[in-house]
Design an enzyme around this catalytic site. Structure first.
Site, short mmCIF file in Angstrom:
data_model
loop_
_atom_site.label_atom_id
_atom_site.label_comp_id
_atom_site.label_asym_id
_atom_site.label_seq_id
_atom_site.Cartn_x
_atom_site.Cartn_y
_atom_site.Cartn_z
CG HIS A 191 1.66 -2.03 -15.69
ND1 HIS A 191 1.20 -3.25 -15.23
CD2 HIS A 191 2.74 -2.30 -16.47
CE1 HIS A 191 1.97 -4.21 -15.73
NE2 HIS A 191 2.89 -3.67 -16.47
CB ILE A 234 -11.94 -4.63 -12.28
CG1 ILE A 234 -10.68 -4.10 -11.58
CG2 ILE A 234 -13.17 -3.82 -11.88
CD1 ILE A 234 -10.69 -4.20 -10.06
CD GLU A 268 4.51 2.24 -9.02
OE1 GLU A 268 4.09 1.46 -9.87
OE2 GLU A 268 4.73 1.91 -7.83
N GLY A 292 0.79 -1.23 0.00
CA GLY A 292 0.00 0.00 0.00
C GLY A 292 0.82 1.28 0.00
CB SER A 293 4.29 2.20 -0.87
OG SER A 293 4.44 1.80 -2.20
CG ASN A 294 1.85 3.32 -5.72
OD1 ASN A 294 2.19 4.34 -6.29
ND2 ASN A 294 2.52 2.17 -5.82
C1 GRF Z 1 3.14 -0.93 -7.66
O1 GRF Z 1 4.44 -1.07 -8.13
C2 GRF Z 1 2.16 -0.82 -8.78
O2 GRF Z 1 2.73 -0.34 -9.97
C3 GRF Z 1 1.72 -2.21 -9.02
O3 GRF Z 1 1.73 -2.81 -7.75
C4 GRF Z 1 2.67 -2.17 -6.92
C5 GRF Z 1 1.99 -1.87 -5.62
O4 GRF Z 1 2.88 -1.46 -4.64
N1 GRF Z 1 0.49 -2.24 -9.75
P1 GRF Z 1 2.35 -0.83 -3.29
O5 GRF Z 1 1.42 -1.85 -2.63
O6 GRF Z 1 1.62 0.44 -3.65
O7 GRF Z 1 3.55 -0.56 -2.46
#
Ligand code: GRF
Length: 191
Positions: A105, A89, A175, A15-17
């Site tokens: 992605h 989905i 990201e 969940g870092s994004n």
């Molecule tokens: C990210 O690298 C994203 O591009 C991919 O999954 C990863 C998720 O990483 N779809 P995080 O859970 O957000 O750290």
């Protein structure tokens, strides 16, 4: 005052994004992160939800097809963000959120995308093919894995000694920098 645009983030992992996106929209009155949905028990993203005081829901794989759309409806979700969500989905959800769902992605689509292309596998494949660069793609979601319209790409260089881990770290930086501003831009254009 106008109702805010409510976002749901769907994630399966650390969940870092999700964290970067939640951080970016904190205090924003027009765009709110209302819900985090995760299909993996104990995934790191639940801690992210708690830290940002965002409601989180565990939706096990066998309930995604039957319950995801109603869950989004119950929470009055206007826009869906896929941030490392590793399940397909359902069609009723892609239909309900046409042009209102984005994915990130960790490669330069249309290369290195499609079913099974996620996480370290993507970086491994990119390095094995001796690419000189990789990057990120932020795109709309339709019924085919990684094939929706591309909103944004950013690139990074691959060094001769690059490993999947070092490449993943570079990609995460891109990201975290770009995902939320592109989401905001797209929402402001769409609603
Ligand atoms: C990210 O690298 C994203 O591009 C991919 O999954 C990863 C998720 O990483 N779809 P995080 O859970 O957000 O750290």
């Amino acid at each position: 005052m106008k109702q805010p645009i409510n976002i749901a983030i769907l994630a399966s992992g650390a969940g870092s994004n999700a964290n970067a996106v939640a951080h970016y929209f904190k205090g924003n009155e027009a765009i709110k992160i209302k819900l985090i949905v995760c299909n993996v028990k104990d995934a790191g993203v639940f801690k992210v939800a708690d830290a940002h005081q965002i409601k989180s829901v565990l939706l096990p794989n066998h309930e995604i097809d039957s319950k995801l759309l109603s869950l989004l409806r119950i929470h009055q979700i206007d826009f869906v963000v896929l941030a490392g969500f590793l399940r397909k989905i359902p069609g009723d959800v892609t239909a309900a959120y046409t042009n209102k769902m984005v994915n990130i992605h960790p490669a330069l689509l249309p290369a290195y995308g499609g079913k099974g292309m996620y996480g370290a596998r993507v970086h491994q494949a990119v390095i094995e093919s001796q690419e000189k660069e990789s990057g990120i793609t932020i795109h709309l979601v339709n019924d085919h894995y990684d094939e929706g319209g591309i909103l944004f790409q950013a690139k990074c260089t691959i060094e001769p000694n690059e490993t999947p881990e070092s490449l993943a770290a570079k990609i995460h930086v891109l990201e975290h920098r770009h995902f939320a501003p592109i989401i905001e831009q797209h929402i402001l254009k769409t609603f």
